[in-house]
Design a protein around this motif. Structure first.
Motif, PDB file in Angstrom:
ATOM      1  N   PRO A  56       0.825  -1.213   0.000  1.00  0.00           N
ATOM      2  CA  PRO A  56       0.000   0.000   0.000  1.00  0.00           C
ATOM      3  C   PRO A  56       0.858   1.261   0.000  1.00  0.00           C
ATOM      4  CG  PRO A  56       0.179  -0.850   2.216  1.00  0.00           C
ATOM      5  CD  PRO A  56       0.907  -1.834   1.333  1.00  0.00           C
ATOM      6  N   ALA A 109      -3.844   4.403   0.605  1.00  0.00           N
ATOM      7  CA  ALA A 109      -4.052   3.610   1.819  1.00  0.00           C
ATOM      8  C   ALA A 109      -3.948   4.531   3.035  1.00  0.00           C
ATOM      9  CB  ALA A 109      -3.023   2.492   1.892  1.00  0.00           C
ATOM     10  N   HIS A 138      -4.001  -0.915   3.662  1.00  0.00           N
ATOM     11  CA  HIS A 138      -5.240  -0.653   2.926  1.00  0.00           C
ATOM     12  C   HIS A 138      -6.434  -0.967   3.836  1.00  0.00           C
ATOM     13  CE1 HIS A 138      -4.720   0.867  -1.068  1.00  0.00           C
ATOM     14  NE2 HIS A 138      -3.700   0.049  -1.293  1.00  0.00           N
ATOM     15  N   ASP A 143      -7.927  -1.261  -2.038  1.00  0.00           N
ATOM     16  CA  ASP A 143      -7.331  -2.329  -2.837  1.00  0.00           C
ATOM     17  C   ASP A 143      -8.406  -3.167  -3.521  1.00  0.00           C
ATOM     18  OD1 ASP A 143      -8.141  -3.141  -0.306  1.00  0.00           O
ATOM     19  OD2 ASP A 143      -6.347  -4.302   0.129  1.00  0.00           O
TER      20      ASP A 143
END
Length: 433
Positions: A56, A109, A138, A143
């Motif tokens: 992330p 993120a 995340h 994601d």
């Protein structure tokens, strides 16, 4: 006239010819058959999800994520624009005459230490744009949102002979700090891509996996930032320690604000005030001259928002006058995120096609006190939109990790497939409406 009474689409016959799918079987057959026939290989998008989950990047720092997304869109055949408003990506697929539909996912993120225990959990740390080293996770589900949007883009590209129009796959940076949408617009987004007729967005949440939730009207709160400075000195005394203590004054004001605005707007109305930052003092000084604090004010109704913000400022100023501060407080109010309110017509189109495909797994979306800057992408052109949720939890009983929890990680199946199907269906129905 109902959408499903007005639209037709070409469906190929086994001999390669085309048959016109009529109004009577559109929802139950035509769109479902397109989605089911052209569903992408989920393994590729599972791998993408795991890779991005494990790697992330914080808001404003999403360079590697953006590169992976851009590469995939190019492989699909999209014309890709990069580095819009930071690391924003916009892939354009022009497929003949018709409407332009924009679909969006988020790249960034959160600075949270992951505690899921997954084999692909993030152990990453980054220097954020403020110079602080932070863990990264995340934790919001961006994601999964990205994986589902890429999967839907692949499905729609593969089925391009069945529809006409233009598809824009947009991946926004800096959503968590709600600056990325405006940055993309300010950076000339619509000098690079066509102005959409419709925008569509979705977000994974801890609903039961496989469910989708949608409703018309307000779905996410408006959020405003109130930056206040209370100044205690200089004062008449030659000893600054005898000036107004801005720390104790600020600490009296902040706990009163929620009750104060609730009385002012009415106990049945919905508004919240939270303190998100507090700073006072400078090392080496023997007294505090001023205090800075940051408030986050969330509302659902526009008229309540206006009243609540006025009351917050009024209370701060009244308390400072009562305490005889030598200088008036400084109060600056700015929009952090506008109200997310779904367009009725676009929402009906989406809801109808979801009901026909997902059946009882379509539920009413609840108004959420989270906020989004999604609507800013189309605000300058008054683009109507629909924004919905799709579920990612194994169950909905007991203690469930929510978005922004260090334990939040959507189950991959059936979450990913449902997210892909939902977005693809919404696009097809919107192109046809």
């Amino acid at each position: 006239m109902n959408l499903l009474d007005a639209f037709s689409i070409q469906r190929p016959l086994p001999n390669g010819e085309s048959a016109l799918i009529t109004t009577s079987n559109l929802s139950s057959l035509a769109l479902a058959e397109i989605v089911q026939e052209f569903q992408p290989n989920l393994t590729e998008y599972e791998d993408f999800y795991r890779h991005v989950h494990q790697n992330p990047e914080l808001s404003g720092e999403e360079s590697e994520t953006a590169s992976v997304v851009a590469l995939h869109l190019r492989k699909l055949g999209f014309h890709v624009h990069t580095n819009i408003g930071g690391y924003g990506i916009a892939g354009v697929l022009q497929n003949g005459p018709g409407k332009t539909v924009l679909i969006r996912a988020e790249l960034d993120a959160l600075p949270i230490l992951e505690q899921t225990g997954l084999p692909y959990k993030s152990n990453k740390r980054m220097i954020d744009r403020y110079g602080n080293e932070r863990p990264v996770m995340h934790a919001c589900g961006h994601d999964m949102n990205m994986a589902a949007l890429l999967g839907a883009a692949a499905l729609l590209k593969a089925s391009e002979k069945r529809w006409t129009g233009t598809l824009i796959a947009l991946f926004q940076p800096d959503e968590e700090e709600t600056g990325g949408a405006q940055a993309m617009v300010d950076d000339g987004l619509y000098s690079k891509i066509p102005i959409p007729d419709v925008m569509l967005g979705q977000h994974v949440v801890p609903l039961k996996a496989g469910q989708v939730a949608v409703k018309s009207g307000p779905v996410l709160a408006a959020a405003d930032s109130v930056n206040a400075r209370i100044i205690g000195g200089p004062c008449d005394s030659i000893n600054p320690q005898f000036c107004v203590d801005p720390i104790s004054l600020a600490m009296r004001i902040i706990p009163q604000l929620q009750r104060y605005i609730q009385i002012g707007i009415g106990m049945k109305e919905d508004a919240t005030v939270a303190c998100w930052g507090f700073h006072a003092g400078i090392p080496g000084n023997d007294y505090v001259a001023y205090v800075d604090f940051l408030l986050d004010v969330k509302t659902i109704k526009p008229h309540v928002r206006q009243v609540a913000l006025k009351l917050v400022e009024k209370k701060i100023r009244e308390e400072c006058r009562a305490a005889n501060t030598p200088i008036e407080p400084v109060v600056n109010i700015s929009v952090r995120a506008p109200l997310t309110s779904n367009d009725p017509a676009v929402t009906k189109t989406v809801r109808d096609v979801f009901h026909s495909y997902f059946g009882q797994d379509v539920v009413e979306m609840k108004v959420n006190k989270s906020c989004e800057d999604f609507s800013i992408l189309g605000a300058i052109h008054n683009v109507p939109y629909a924004y919905w949720n799709f579920g990612g939890s194994a169950n909905t009983e007991g203690e469930i990790a929510t978005n922004h929890s260090p334990f939040f990680a959507p189950m991959i199946h059936p979450t990913l497939g449902a997210g892909i199907d939902a977005m693809a269906l919404a696009v097809l129905a919107s192109l046809a409406s």
